[in-house]
Design a protein around this motif. Structure first.
Motif, short mmCIF file in Angstrom:
data_model
loop_
_atom_site.label_atom_id
_atom_site.label_comp_id
_atom_site.label_asym_id
_atom_site.label_seq_id
_atom_site.Cartn_x
_atom_site.Cartn_y
_atom_site.Cartn_z
N ALA A 37 0.81 -1.43 0.56
CA ALA A 37 0.34 0.02 -0.03
C ALA A 37 0.85 1.38 -0.14
N ARG A 38 0.41 2.49 -0.82
CA ARG A 38 1.21 3.37 -1.12
C ARG A 38 1.25 4.61 -0.98
N PHE A 39 0.81 5.61 -0.62
CA PHE A 39 0.21 6.99 -0.63
C PHE A 39 0.57 7.51 -2.07
N ALA A 40 -0.04 8.39 -2.25
CA ALA A 40 0.67 8.80 -3.39
C ALA A 40 1.01 10.03 -3.37
N HIS A 41 2.17 10.61 -3.90
CA HIS A 41 2.70 12.46 -3.47
C HIS A 41 1.57 13.31 -2.74
N THR A 42 0.42 13.65 -3.16
CA THR A 42 -0.09 14.33 -2.91
C THR A 42 -0.73 13.44 -1.14
N GLY A 43 -1.06 12.64 -1.10
CA GLY A 43 -1.64 12.01 1.05
C GLY A 43 -3.06 11.76 0.10
N GLU A 44 -3.43 11.84 -1.25
CA GLU A 44 -4.51 12.34 -1.02
C GLU A 44 -5.25 10.58 -1.55
N TYR A 45 -4.47 10.20 -2.14
CA TYR A 45 -5.15 8.89 -2.52
C TYR A 45 -3.97 7.67 -1.98
N VAL A 46 -4.66 6.26 -2.15
CA VAL A 46 -3.79 5.55 -1.67
C VAL A 46 -3.43 4.37 -2.63
N VAL A 47 -2.51 3.48 -3.34
CA VAL A 47 -2.35 2.21 -4.39
C VAL A 47 -1.79 1.23 -3.15
N THR A 48 -2.78 -0.20 -3.93
CA THR A 48 -3.51 -1.34 -3.24
C THR A 48 -2.66 -2.13 -3.98
N CYS A 49 -1.75 -2.38 -3.88
CA CYS A 49 -1.51 -3.75 -5.05
C CYS A 49 -1.85 -5.33 -4.30
N GLY A 50 -2.14 -6.07 -4.62
CA GLY A 50 -3.33 -7.52 -4.67
C GLY A 50 -2.37 -8.55 -4.83
N LEU B 257 -6.37 2.69 -6.98
CA LEU B 257 -6.43 3.32 -6.16
C LEU B 257 -7.47 3.68 -5.62
N TRP B 258 -7.02 4.35 -4.86
CA TRP B 258 -8.50 5.34 -3.36
C TRP B 258 -8.26 6.92 -2.73
N ASN B 259 -9.09 7.03 -2.69
CA ASN B 259 -9.15 8.08 -1.44
C ASN B 259 -9.24 7.42 -0.21
N ALA B 260 -8.16 8.24 -0.11
CA ALA B 260 -7.55 7.97 1.55
C ALA B 260 -8.09 8.26 2.26
N ARG B 261 -9.32 9.34 2.56
CA ARG B 261 -9.93 9.87 3.61
C ARG B 261 -11.17 9.12 3.49
N ARG B 262 -12.03 8.67 2.41
CA ARG B 262 -13.43 8.58 2.17
C ARG B 262 -13.42 7.01 2.44
N GLY B 263 -11.77 6.14 1.18
CA GLY B 263 -12.25 4.58 1.09
C GLY B 263 -13.02 4.44 0.25
N ALA B 264 -13.09 4.82 -0.69
CA ALA B 264 -13.31 5.05 -1.92
C ALA B 264 -12.45 4.54 -3.13
N CYS B 265 -12.82 3.12 -3.51
CA CYS B 265 -12.36 2.74 -4.79
C CYS B 265 -12.31 3.89 -6.00
#
Length: 323
Positions: A24-37, A44-52
């Motif tokens: 799991a890695r943050f984007a450089h804005t801190g707004e999004y997260v990338v997860t690897c499965g 790609l996720w919204n880090a605060r809302r938890g929406a894919c």
């Protein structure tokens, strides 16, 4: 000074089914997260809302092990068990580069975009090599390979890497129990014998120190220039599985995942445990830890993401969340 991120923000689940999330890695804005499965996709996720926001498929034929986000947010690099290293367009979901060159059946363990304008991409392979790729070129072949034939004799699989801010010095963790720092400008390699398979390496945010995690349930800090051992941190379980270690954004604490679902925080100077976080199922391994860049976080808030073999990723904050 930000406090420790112990408050839950959201859980990222559903995009990878019931399979393990390997990174799991943050984007450089801190707004999004990338997860690897393990399901051969990344999301790609919204880090605060938890929406894919988007799920990316169709590239990797085996599990996706790591990802790295471009500074401008337009590209994501990934690697996996199929030996492939990909560069993706975030908006369209298209694979714009597929680099090949890692050998054997073990795949690629780690990837990081680096250099000015993310002009390069480093990858660490099971084939005991690190390769550098030109993100601006259409060539599918590496522009540089670091292995025994070029003077850096990795004795086994390279598990992890961390690149300094200029993109010239690459710290590498290896199963042979050695941490190496390779200077691409002069070809010199500094080696530190850790004595156990190294699963994680991370430069501190000021690039003065190197954090090294290994399979004897041990995390150590080293001087990045001399390799001198400064402190050792214990209390977590890491004997069989790859776990990650990290620095908090202020470099005041070091952090590691554990094979029992916990995340541990230590004071960097005293090496005493500052906090234990039951981040994931006790029967799961915490596979990844990453922090959002502090310059994008709200006020003095610290944001952290963790992932585990329990199939979820979680975002944590140092600020109390509204009930």
């Amino acid at each position: 000074m930000p406090s420790l991120p112990l408050e839950p923000v959201t859980t990222l689940t559903g995009a990878h089914g019931d399979g393990a999330i390997l990174a799991a890695r943050f984007a450089h804005t801190g707004e999004y997260v990338v997860t690897c499965g393990r399901d051969r996709s990344f999301a790609l996720w919204n880090a605060r809302r938890g929406a894919c926001v988007k799920k990316y498929t169709g590239g990797h034929s085996r599990e996706v092990r790591d990802a790295s986000c471009a500074r401008d947010g337009s590209k994501i690099a990934t690697c996996g068990g199929d030996r492939g290293v990909f560069l993706w367009d975030v908006a369209t979901g298209a694979s714009v580069r597929r680099w090949s060159g890692h050998e054997g059946e073990g795949g690629v363990n780690a990837v990081e975009l680096c250099g000015a304008g993310d002009s390069a991409c480093a990858s660490a392979g099971y084939d005991a090599s690190v390769k550098m790729w030109d993100t601006r070129s259409n060539s599918a072949m590496p522009m540089q390979t670091i292995h025994a034939r070029t003077g850096v004799a990795f004795g086994d699989s390279v598990t992890s890497l961390s690149v300094d801010a200029e993109g010239y010095r690459i710290a590498c963790g290896c199963v042979d129990g050695v941490s190496r720092v390779v200077d691409l400008r002069n070809g010199k390699c500094h080696m530190d014998v850790i004595g156990a398979p190294v699963t994680s390496v991370r430069y501190s945010n000021d690039r003065r120190y190197l954090l090294v995690g290994c399979l004897t349930s041990r995390v150590a800090t080293l001087d990045a220039k001399t390799g001198d051992s400064l402190a050792t941190y214990r209390g977590h379980h890491s004997e069989r599985s790859k776990t990650e270690c990290a620095w908090t954004p202020d470099d005041a604490h070091v952090v590691s995942g554990s094979e029992d679902g916990r995340v541990l925080f230590w004071d960097v100077v005293t090496a005493e445990i500052a906090a234990e976080l039951p981040a994931h199922d006790p029967k799961s391994v915490v596979t990844a830890i990453d922090f959002a860049p502090t310059r994008y976080a709200a006020s003095a808030e610290s944001l952290m993401v963790t992932s585990g073999t329990d199939g979820v990723a979680r975002v944590w904050s140092s600020a109390a969340q509204p009930g």
